[in-house]
Design an enzyme around this catalytic site. Structure first.
Site, PDB file in Angstrom:
ATOM      1  CD  GLU A  88      -2.742   1.030   2.575  1.00  0.00           C
ATOM      2  OE1 GLU A  88      -2.672   0.050   3.345  1.00  0.00           O
ATOM      3  OE2 GLU A  88      -3.443   2.025   2.799  1.00  0.00           O
TER       4      GLU A  88
ATOM      5  NE  ARG B  86       2.049  -8.010   9.636  1.00  0.00           N
ATOM      6  CZ  ARG B  86       2.177  -6.855   8.976  1.00  0.00           C
ATOM      7  NH1 ARG B  86       3.166  -6.063   9.213  1.00  0.00           N
ATOM      8  NH2 ARG B  86       1.283  -6.461   8.103  1.00  0.00           N
TER       9      ARG B  86
ATOM     10  CE  LYS C 131       3.145   0.177   4.600  1.00  0.00           C
ATOM     11  NZ  LYS C 131       2.476  -0.091   3.335  1.00  0.00           N
TER      12      LYS C 131
END
Ligand code: ATP
Ligand code: MG
Length: 584
Positions: A69, A293, A303
């Site tokens: 994204e 992850r 982020k």
């Protein structure tokens, strides 16, 4: 929990390779063993699935995608996903797309798109197609209409609070919305008017009609489209309805005929909806697979959190060398090879895992040891005066990298007055001290053996100079002196040493997992994460470029920072050396 996870991460390293910060044990060069570990590593679960799919002929080649994204810069966690997705199509026939998941107009920006492309390329990967979920807005809209026509989606006038109240809990079923049984025509009309901008933000949504009592909460009539009157960085003001993640991601995979759609574990519950939508829309059946992850300790990898560090000026930008971003690591002096090596070593798992940053540092040391040019820089100097040196100075020659026969040589200027590190001298040394002390001899790297004769001090008792004798017959490479010394010191020529600024970085946070701590994660920032010191460098460093990698002998690995200007060189310390010297 954190500790348990760390144990797992540590087990990747042979015990003697535990990172220097975390272990008092001496480090031995055992890279061969580690390399063997990696080579002999069995297939990860994704490779097993793919080999089976290729073997049975389910696919003759595979398609993966990396789907960031564009709402921030990529970090070391993303590097895992990049190496995995692109790595699979390097190993097996097929290709990988770079797809920007840009369905959220508010947080996205072309600056991020550009940085992501730069980072993926820098890591050494090439995508087949550059795609944007926003490329598919028309197709996705068509899919939504198709679902409405099939009686599988409806426009709901409930507010988000009302929807939440009707959602139920994991143990209690939800309740149907009173708008659930609208006719197909009514839904088509309302959806068209949503698209035409007739309604304000948040006033209506399009929902899938699945089952409000479903055991998977995400299957309780999930929202597919919401109204958002916002400018999009690519589609401008064309749209005021935007698809939700779940209605964009799987459908984009399908449009691109992605065979193996790899995401992280938090998407496990989404898989059922992913499959439901693909089946009902009767489109290409992509499959979702999840892996854990990968995060490293003493930092944050989100982020959103990294953005806060930037906007609140805790760091100088996304590429501050303390940041765990790819751009920060690059500026810090990390190499793409070292990051790929790191991702390879931590591998692919099903369980979330906090990886020790020491493993990343180990990987960069391994690579830099092979490629870095050796240079001499003295940080806290004391002057050495060679009282018997009568010459005008001379040029000595030294190798750039003893690990690399093709590394070449360079010259060093040598003269009567030199600088050595203050802590390489002791007036009253203990036994087995092999550095300089009154009456004691050492070798100056690639130069001569010297003996300290006299210590000169100022009024406060501070040592200001060391009067030494050099042994003319002991020149490195042509030593006929017959003298054996145990210590070799780095040095620079006092007359032409270049003053440089060196930025020494420490961990950005004081605690292993700041995101897990109570209160605001920013309270756990390490106030001493940056220390600026001055060094005196041999003149050849004047030619340094930001692409060069250096080992400052006995100190660590460094690279030139882009803040350097003519006449002012600034170096970043990438990582310290595992230095056996201090213990000696
Ligand atoms: P962040 O919370 O940092 O924004 P994200 O998952 O929202 O992370 P995306 O841009 O959506 O970031 O991620 C792109 C891809 O990278 C996704 O497939 C995501 O699963 C993967 N990814 C993100 N963070 C990690 C991580 N720490 N380890 C492994 N993969 C990750
Ligand atoms: Mg995200």
């Amino acid at each position: 929990m954190v500790n348990g996870e760390l144990t797992i991460a540590h087990s990747l390293l042979p015990h003697s390779q535990l990172p220097i910060h975390h272990s008092p044990l001496p480090l031995r060069p055992m890279s061969e063993e580690l390399k063997k570990d990696t080579e002999e590593r069995s297939l990860n679960f994704l490779e097993e699935i793919i080999e089976e799919d290729l073997r049975t002929g389910k696919y003759s080649s595979i398609v993966t995608r990396f789907p960031p994204e564009p709402n921030g810069y990529l970090h070391i966690g993303h590097a895992s996903s990049i190496c995995l997705n692109f790595g699979l199509t390097k190993k097996y026939p097929g290709y990988t797309n770079l797809r920007f998941d840009d369905t959220n107009p508010v947080t996205e920006d072309t600056e991020y798109v550009e940085s992501i492309k730069e980072d993926v390329k820098w890591l050494g990967f090439e995508w087949k197609h550059e795609r944007y979920a926003s490329d598919y807005f028309d197709t996705l809209h068509g899919y939504a209409v198709k679902l409405i026509e099939k009686g599988l989606a409806y426009v709901d006038d409930s507010t988000s609070e009302e929807m939440a109240a009707m959602k139920g809990t994991p143990t209690e079923p939800g309740r149907n919305s009173s708008f659930r049984d609208r006719t197909v025509d009514e839904n088509l009309d309302l959806f068209a008017r949503m698209k035409n901008g007739e309604f304000p933000d948040g006033s209506r949504t399009l929902r899938a009609k699945i089952d409000m009592a479903h055991t998977n909460m995400l299957m309780r009539d999930p929202v597919l489209y919401r109204i958002k009157h916002a400018h999009h960085h690519r589609t401008g003001d064309k749209w005021c309805i935007y698809p939700m993640y779940d209605f964009a991601h799987g459908q984009s995979d399908s449009i691109e005929e992605v065979t193996h759609s790899i995401c992280t574990m938090e998407f496990v519950p989404h898989r059922e909806l992913y499959d439901w939508l693909i089946a009902r829309l009767e489109i290409y059946p992509s499959h979702q697979y999840e892996f854990a992850r990968r995060n490293i300790n003493y930092t944050v990898t989100s982020k959103r959190k990294l953005l806060q560090l930037v906007t609140d000026n805790h760091v100088t930008g996304w590429d501050d060398p303390r940041m765990p971003t790819i751009s920060g690591l690059r500026r810090r002096g990390y190499t793409p090879d070292s990051i790929r090596d790191f991702c390879e070593r931590i591998g692919v798992a099903k369980r979330d895992n906090l990886v020790d940053v020491g493993l990343l540092e180990f990987c960069v040391r391994e690579h830099l040891n092979k490629i870095a040019q050796r240079r001499m820089v003295v940080f806290d100097p004391v002057k050495v005066i060679l009282t018997n040196y009568t010459g005008d100075g001379e040029l000595l020659s030294t190798e750039n990298n003893p690990e690399n026969p093709e590394g070449g040589i360079r010259s060093l200027s040598f003269n009567r007055e030199l600088l050595i590190e203050r802590d390489d001298f002791m007036e009253n040394p203990p036994k087995k001290y092999f550095r300089l002390a009154p009456g004691q001899m050492v070798r100056l790297k690639s130069a001569y053996i010297i003996r300290c004769d006299e210590v000169i001090k100022d009024g406060n008792g501070q040592v200001t100079a060391l009067h030494c004798t050099y042994i003319p017959e002991s020149k490195s490479g042509a030593d006929t002196s017959g003298i054996n010394v145990k210590g070799t010191l780095h040095w620079v020529n006092a007359a032409d040493a270049v003053e440089v600024e060196v930025r020494e970085y420490d961990r950005l946070f004081r605690v292993e997992n700041p995101a897990d701590e109570e209160g605001d994660f920013k309270e756990y920032l390490n106030p001493d994460s940056l220390k600026t010191v001055i060094g005196f460098a041999e003149t050849s460093l004047k030619e340094a470029t930001t692409a060069d990698r250096f080992q400052f002998l006995r100190k660590g690995y460094y690279c030139l920072d882009r803040d350097s200007k003519d006449g002012k060189l600034i170096f970043n310390r990438t990582v310290t050396l595992k230095d056996g010297w201090k213990k000696a």
